[in-house]
Design a protein around this motif. Structure first.
Motif, PDB file in Angstrom:
ATOM      1  N   GLY A 244       0.810  -1.163  -0.008  1.00 38.83           N
ATOM      2  CA  GLY A 244       0.025   0.201  -0.006  1.00 38.83           C
ATOM      3  C   GLY A 244       0.838   1.543  -0.026  1.00 38.83           C
ATOM      4  O   GLY A 244       0.280   2.233   0.200  1.00 38.83           O
ATOM      5  N   VAL A 245       2.161   1.319  -0.248  1.00 40.74           N
ATOM      6  CA  VAL A 245       2.910   2.286   0.058  1.00 40.74           C
ATOM      7  C   VAL A 245       2.779   3.183  -1.509  1.00 40.74           C
ATOM      8  O   VAL A 245       2.906   2.346  -2.495  1.00 40.74           O
ATOM      9  CB  VAL A 245       4.311   1.921   0.169  1.00 40.74           C
ATOM     10  N   ARG A 246       2.938   4.203  -1.447  1.00 39.08           N
ATOM     11  CA  ARG A 246       2.587   5.208  -2.672  1.00 39.08           C
ATOM     12  C   ARG A 246       3.951   6.154  -2.638  1.00 39.08           C
ATOM     13  O   ARG A 246       4.269   6.699  -4.201  1.00 39.08           O
ATOM     14  CB  ARG A 246       1.350   6.039  -2.789  1.00 39.08           C
ATOM     15  N   TRP A 247       4.662   6.432  -1.624  1.00 42.87           N
ATOM     16  CA  TRP A 247       5.533   7.403  -1.435  1.00 42.87           C
ATOM     17  C   TRP A 247       6.728   6.942  -0.954  1.00 42.87           C
ATOM     18  O   TRP A 247       6.700   6.490   0.348  1.00 42.87           O
ATOM     19  CB  TRP A 247       5.216   8.811  -0.889  1.00 42.87           C
ATOM     20  N   ILE A 248       7.947   7.135  -1.330  1.00 40.99           N
ATOM     21  CA  ILE A 248       9.209   6.943  -0.604  1.00 40.99           C
ATOM     22  C   ILE A 248      10.211   8.339  -0.974  1.00 40.99           C
ATOM     23  O   ILE A 248      10.438   8.553  -2.184  1.00 40.99           O
ATOM     24  CB  ILE A 248      10.033   5.893  -1.083  1.00 40.99           C
ATOM     25  N   THR A 249      10.057   9.152   0.050  1.00 38.14           N
ATOM     26  CA  THR A 249      10.799  10.289  -0.201  1.00 38.14           C
ATOM     27  C   THR A 249      12.408  10.418  -0.298  1.00 38.14           C
ATOM     28  O   THR A 249      13.005   9.565   0.391  1.00 38.14           O
ATOM     29  CB  THR A 249      10.448  11.312   1.161  1.00 38.14           C
ATOM     30  N   GLY A 250      12.730  11.591  -0.421  1.00 34.40           N
ATOM     31  CA  GLY A 250      14.239  11.873  -0.674  1.00 34.40           C
ATOM     32  C   GLY A 250      15.010  12.005   0.463  1.00 34.40           C
ATOM     33  O   GLY A 250      16.228  12.543   0.419  1.00 34.40           O
ATOM     34  N   GLY A 251      14.443  11.833   1.660  1.00 29.72           N
ATOM     35  CA  GLY A 251      15.134  11.934   2.851  1.00 29.72           C
ATOM     36  C   GLY A 251      16.476  11.084   3.044  1.00 29.72           C
ATOM     37  O   GLY A 251      16.494  10.191   2.327  1.00 29.72           O
ATOM     38  N   GLY A 252      17.310  11.706   3.889  1.00 27.08           N
ATOM     39  CA  GLY A 252      18.540  10.750   3.951  1.00 27.08           C
ATOM     40  C   GLY A 252      19.732  11.243   2.919  1.00 27.08           C
ATOM     41  O   GLY A 252      20.950  10.926   2.734  1.00 27.08           O
ATOM     42  N   SER A 253      19.156  12.384   2.134  1.00 30.31           N
ATOM     43  CA  SER A 253      20.355  12.989   1.461  1.00 30.31           C
ATOM     44  C   SER A 253      21.370  13.891   2.076  1.00 30.31           C
ATOM     45  O   SER A 253      22.457  13.810   1.576  1.00 30.31           O
ATOM     46  CB  SER A 253      19.498  13.774   0.097  1.00 30.31           C
ATOM     47  N   GLU A 254      20.699  14.780   2.758  1.00 29.00           N
ATOM     48  CA  GLU A 254      21.509  15.866   3.531  1.00 29.00           C
ATOM     49  C   GLU A 254      22.270  16.714   2.143  1.00 29.00           C
ATOM     50  O   GLU A 254      21.709  17.428   1.633  1.00 29.00           O
ATOM     51  CB  GLU A 254      22.456  15.313   4.298  1.00 29.00           C
ATOM     52  N   ILE A 255      23.618  16.265   2.210  1.00 23.83           N
ATOM     53  CA  ILE A 255      24.369  16.911   1.143  1.00 23.83           C
ATOM     54  C   ILE A 255      24.977  15.918   0.040  1.00 23.83           C
ATOM     55  O   ILE A 255      25.725  14.966   0.738  1.00 23.83           O
ATOM     56  CB  ILE A 255      25.652  17.749   1.552  1.00 23.83           C
ATOM     57  N   LEU A 256      24.697  15.746  -1.037  1.00 22.14           N
ATOM     58  CA  LEU A 256      24.793  14.641  -1.940  1.00 22.14           C
ATOM     59  C   LEU A 256      26.369  14.726  -2.387  1.00 22.14           C
ATOM     60  O   LEU A 256      26.205  15.000  -3.870  1.00 22.14           O
ATOM     61  CB  LEU A 256      23.757  14.758  -3.083  1.00 22.14           C
TER      62      LEU A 256
END
Length: 366
Positions: free
Chosen positions: A176-188
């Motif tokens: 049922g997941v629709r979103w996985i966000t860009g968190g954990g990027s900090e500075i790429l």
């Protein structure tokens, strides 16, 4: 050789001409703008790009809750004041009932978006997450939406389960997941990660996972955190990588930048000023010409974040909880009208941006 006022004016005029006609600026031009353009000049250029996506006086907001389902994490990032190592006193994992109580309160406060964020907990298998997210979808239907995981957590779960990123994305989608966000990027940049989060994944792996998420038909976002010890070049590299990924996939629904809260963290330091944050938002809006929504962070800037609407942002969040940033010094206000009035005083008409698709199963629509 120092630049004369005339040469600065000429250079700005050239860059402004490119932005106005819809041409893309490069990293050298972005660097020049940061070092030489005034606040007002950055605001003007950001408004040009913003205007391609949004009416001048419009802005949107969400009422959301970040649910930290566990604080047990083995990543050991030196900028985090939240985590506890396995077996350390104070570690926890929320039960389904705990999560439901938080979601019920979110709905009661008028919110319809929850974001889950915890960490790399070696005791939680992928099945824990699939069961939790399936239970949420079954209980609430489309009454609320949830950002299931950050990309960093998704990567850890996939590796822990010995699954490829595409296979892990399909498992979560089935739950049922629709979103996985860009968190954990900090500075790429690889250099930043080597300095501060050596047990996290590389930049190349990060984008490999995000590409798998997009190709699985899930939605995702871009994020960035500034105010550590990152250089201007590292900030620009992050923006360039983000823009290129969007060129290649078109999968980024929005870009959110917030500021590092240093209190009680190992790295420590002093918060950057709001003025610097707003200049950076403007540069993001100018550079990320292919991402429609730029979000300003009330969570880390409080009502001062609304000034970001004048620097290219068009959207912001009204959070009711996030233990991660609160542990590091963030404060949260539930006086939403007071915060919204800041936007109105700046000449904007804030409109609630609903993320959910419907009502919970128990609501009588009649």
């Amino acid at each position: 050789m120092s630049q004369t006022a005339a040469s600065i004016a000429t250079m700005f005029s050239e860059i402004a001409g490119k932005v106005t006609e819809g041409s893309r600026i490069g990293r050298d031009e972005a660097r020049w703008l940061w070092n030489n353009a005034s606040d007002e000049e950055l605001r003007l250029l950001a408004a040009v790009v913003r205007g391609r996506f949004h009416a001048p006086a419009s802005c949107t907001y969400m009422v959301m809750r970040i649910i930290n389902y566990t604080n047990v994490c083995v990543a050991q990032c030196d900028y985090c004041a939240f985590y506890r190592l396995p077996g350390q006193e104070g570690g926890y994992v929320l039960s389904h009932e705990d999560v439901f109580a938080k979601l019920d309160e979110l709905l009661a406060l008028g919110g319809d978006l929850a974001a889950f964020n915890g960490g790399f907990n070696p005791h939680l298998p992928l099945s824990y997450y699939c069961e939790l997210f399936a239970a949420i979808r079954a209980r609430y239907g489309d009454a609320l939406e949830f950002y299931a995981l950050t990309i960093a957590e998704f990567m850890y779960l996939a590796d822990h389960a010995k699954l490829s990123y595409p296979a892990a994305a399909e498992r979560l989608k089935d739950a049922g997941v629709r979103w996985i966000t860009g968190g954990g990027s900090e500075i790429l940049t690889e250099e930043f990660r080597a300095r501060h989060s050596k047990f996290k994944y590389t930049v190349a792996q990060y984008f490999e996972a995000q590409r798998a998420i997009v190709e699985a038909g899930l939605k995702t976002t871009a994020t960035m955190v500034i105010g550590f010890d990152e250089s201007l070049e590292e900030r620009l590299e992050h923006l360039e990588r983000t823009r290129l990924f969007q060129d290649e996939t078109g999968g980024l629904a929005s870009f959110l930048c917030w500021t590092f809260k240093p209190y009680f963290t190992q790295i420590g330091g002093i918060e950057i000023t709001t003025a610097e944050y707003l200049r950076h938002l403007a540069l993001c809006r100018i550079y990320l010409d292919n991402i429609p929504r730029i979000r300003s962070s009330v969570l880390t800037q409080n009502e001062q974040a609304l000034g970001g609407l004048n620097y290219g942002a068009d959207d912001f969040d009204l959070p009711i909880e996030d233990e991660v940033t609160q542990k590091a010094g963030a404060t949260i206000s539930l006086d939403f009208e007071r915060i919204l009035n800041y936007a109105r005083e700046l000449g904007y008409t804030p409109k609630y941006r609903h993320v959910s698709l419907g009502q919970p199963p128990w609501v009588d629509e009649a």
